[in-house]
Write an enzyme that holds these catalytic residues in place. Structure first.
Site, PDB file in Angstrom:
ATOM      1  N   LEU A 141       0.858  -1.178   0.000  1.00  0.00           N
ATOM      2  CA  LEU A 141       0.000   0.000   0.000  1.00  0.00           C
ATOM      3  C   LEU A 141       0.896   1.229   0.000  1.00  0.00           C
ATOM      4  CD1 LEU A 141      -2.646  -0.984   2.730  1.00  0.00           C
ATOM      5  CD2 LEU A 141      -2.868  -1.185   0.250  1.00  0.00           C
ATOM      6  N   ASP A 142       0.463   2.279  -0.690  1.00  0.00           N
ATOM      7  CA  ASP A 142       1.225   3.520  -0.687  1.00  0.00           C
ATOM      8  C   ASP A 142       1.367   4.047   0.734  1.00  0.00           C
ATOM      9  OD1 ASP A 142       1.307   3.389  -3.448  1.00  0.00           O
ATOM     10  OD2 ASP A 142      -0.409   4.728  -3.718  1.00  0.00           O
ATOM     11  N   ARG A 143       2.369   4.881   0.941  1.00  0.00           N
ATOM     12  CA  ARG A 143       2.629   5.422   2.276  1.00  0.00           C
ATOM     13  C   ARG A 143       1.392   6.094   2.875  1.00  0.00           C
ATOM     14  NH1 ARG A 143       7.527   9.639   3.907  1.00  0.00           N
ATOM     15  NH2 ARG A 143       7.100   9.660   6.156  1.00  0.00           N
ATOM     16  N   THR A 145      -1.724   5.562   2.149  1.00  0.00           N
ATOM     17  CA  THR A 145      -2.922   4.726   2.135  1.00  0.00           C
ATOM     18  C   THR A 145      -2.958   3.837   3.365  1.00  0.00           C
ATOM     19  OG1 THR A 145      -2.905   4.689  -0.286  1.00  0.00           O
ATOM     20  CG2 THR A 145      -4.221   3.012   0.812  1.00  0.00           C
TER      21      THR A 145
END
Length: 316
Positions: A141-143, A145
């Site tokens: 997951l993106d930072r 998110t």
């Protein structure tokens, strides 16, 4: 005897493991480095200098690294300030709820303090699974998110989960707050994604990109304080920044996403995207596993500011 530099207690998960391999998992060093440390007399096990890397460990066995040789070995991986919200754990998988602001695994500019560090500290057997530096993490997951993701604790589990992802058998549903008005209550975005040639830190819709497919459904539409949609987005593929790029491409940029979207009116300071649901088959048992990550407070606060109840995602 030289004063020990660091004391490590063997976790239960490494009971029965070779000393050199256990040290490799616990420190992130290569097996050859840890074997050399043992042969040079730099490792003490339960108060006695270790004589062979093949020595088997028991849960609770105390390992000490000698200070005079400490520069040859990295510090033991530590969770830092990253806490683990574990939704499920068994011998093969661990499912966690990642908070926003935490990088999933080490990378450029973020060598430490990642979710992976916390996982490897608690489950050291994960550290060398799969791709180098990703230790059991099969999707990320993106930072900014938040939400649910599954990680492997064995090589067999890693292979199974990676296969399920590549065959699009893992169900991943995200909650998103996007600015704009939808032309239809449901839709599918089928557009390939690749690196933006003008800015290598960004992704973009590109004809020569990798296939990417996102399905979305409008859960609620708001008009105040700005025209905004609460969306459920289901991924069939998992490209970098996929939802963020896809929604922006159809004129529905994410609130709080300053790279592809727009600032949010609440000053939350991160893309309002949450990995809400995850379903996969257990690697060995074959049973369907389903998990929901509770909506975090910043996202829930934004929903309440729009006059919505965060529970709407459960009932929708």
């Amino acid at each position: 005897m030289t004063e020990p530099h660091r004391r490590i207690e063997t976790p239960e998960s490494l009971g029965g493991e070779r000393l050199d391999r256990a040290l490799s998992l616990l420190t992130g060093e290569s097996r050859s480095v840890t074997a050399r440390m043992v042969s040079e007399g730099s490792v003490i096990v339960d108060g006695e200098r270790a004589l062979a890397g093949s020595q088997r460990l028991h849960p609770g066995t105390v390992i000490e690294l000698v200070a005079s040789h400490a520069s040859q070995m990295q510090a033991v991986r530590a969770p830092g300030e990253v806490s683990l919200d574990v939704l499920h754990v068994d011998r093969e998988v661990v499912v966690v709820n990642k908070p926003s602001g935490v990088v999933t695994h080490p990378g450029s500019g973020h060598p430490h303090g990642t979710l992976a560090d916390a996982l490897w500290s608690r489950y050291p057997e994960m550290a060398h699974l799969g791709e180098p530096g990703r230790g059991g993490i099969v999707h990320r997951l993106d930072r900014g998110t938040s939400g649910v993701l599954v990680c492997a604790r064995s090589a067999e589990a890693y292979e199974s989960l990676a296969s399920q992802l590549s065959r699009r058998l893992v169900r991943r549903v995200y909650a998103a707050l996007a600015r704009g008005v939808a032309s239809s209550p449901t839709g599918t975005i089928d557009a390939p994604i690749g690196r933006d040639p003008a800015n290598r830190t960004r992704m973009a819709i590109r004809a020569d990109g990798r296939p990417a497919l996102t399905h979305y459904r409008v859960v609620e539409a708001f008009t105040h304080p700005t025209e905004t949609l609460l969306l459920r987005c289901r991924l069939e593929t998992g490209r970098t920044h996929q939802i963020r790029v896809h929604l922006a491409s159809i004129g529905l940029p994410l609130l709080g996403d300053l790279t592809y979207g727009v600032a949010d009116p609440f000053g939350i300071g991160r893309p309002l995207l949450h990995a809400y649901e995850l379903e996969f088959r257990h690697p060995s048992e074959g049973t369907e596993m389903s998990f929901v990550a509770p909506i975090p407070e910043d996202f829930a606060g934004a929903l309440r500011a729009f006059g919505s109840d965060p529970q709407v995602l459960i009932t929708s």
